[in-house]
Design a protein around this motif. Sequence first.
Motif, short mmCIF file in Angstrom:
data_model
loop_
_atom_site.label_atom_id
_atom_site.label_comp_id
_atom_site.label_asym_id
_atom_site.label_seq_id
_atom_site.Cartn_x
_atom_site.Cartn_y
_atom_site.Cartn_z
N ALA A 9 0.83 -1.21 0.00
CA ALA A 9 0.00 0.00 0.00
C ALA A 9 0.86 1.25 0.00
O ALA A 9 1.95 1.28 0.60
N ILE A 13 -1.86 6.17 1.89
CA ILE A 13 -3.01 5.36 2.26
C ILE A 13 -2.84 4.80 3.66
O ILE A 13 -3.78 4.78 4.48
N LEU A 16 -3.92 7.11 6.52
CA LEU A 16 -5.32 7.50 6.68
C LEU A 16 -5.88 7.01 8.01
O LEU A 16 -5.61 5.89 8.43
N ARG A 115 -5.28 2.56 -7.02
CA ARG A 115 -4.96 3.82 -6.33
C ARG A 115 -4.31 3.58 -4.97
O ARG A 115 -3.47 4.35 -4.53
N CYS A 116 -4.72 2.49 -4.30
CA CYS A 116 -4.17 2.20 -2.98
C CYS A 116 -2.75 1.64 -3.05
O CYS A 116 -1.97 1.83 -2.11
N THR A 263 -2.87 -0.70 9.57
CA THR A 263 -2.03 0.52 9.55
C THR A 263 -1.29 0.68 10.86
O THR A 263 -1.63 0.05 11.86
#
Length: 263
Positions: A9, A13, A16, A115-116, A263
Amino acid sequence: MTFDISKIARSNILKLEPYRCARDDFKVGVLLDANENTHGSALTNPSSLEEDLELNRYPDPHQIELKQQIIDFRVSESKQDKQISNELKGIETPITPENLCLGVGSDESIDAVIRCCCKPGVEKMVICPPTYGMYTICAAVNDIELVKIPLNLSTFQIQPDLIADQLANDSNIKLVYITSPGNPTAVKIDSELLFDLLKKIETIGWNGLIIVDEAYIDFSPIGSSVSVLVNKYPNLVVFQTMSKSFGLAGIRLELHPRKQLQT
């Protein structure tokens, strides 16, 4: 090398913070913080079905009930396919609602993964033509270079050795898009070839995602979906849609089994 989705990723991202809505904390009562009309919808003379739907309320943002129904359906089917059921031996709970992400049709999911995971102008993705045209369009919109590794034109099957060799020699490739059954070939990719590819990328230490687009999987023999194997193969992402065999194109619902991003 151990699979690590945080290395796939993009850094922006990973930074976030998940958005929390009112439904994350409370689901019943007068939810003043939800910015809803608590008096009901503005429909004139709503039917009993419309009233039961509580259209004035925001739905569950995690869609747990729907996700569990999808999982139960796919897991029960998987027992009818010998190749898939063999892969599931010893696994009591193949997938959970946490593995599913619902989207607005296949095109949104195709674009979201790009996109990620891919840095524009730097990283690349593999497609296996002849294949679905939207992969090329989404790659162009996101400024992602395409690497084309054709299907075996005698069988319309993927070529695991060629794909693995390309991945081993190009560290900028982050995604591989495979359509099963193929569009426009209508040929289901042999599960053993997919397993072969997934094992090869583990051997070479490639840290990317193999995305199997199963939009037409329900036109294949029952139990053919590899979506139940996303936890066994952490590099595996599977797209499915309600618009084809379920006849629900107007709902614009896409399901996307995957490993949840940490994350």
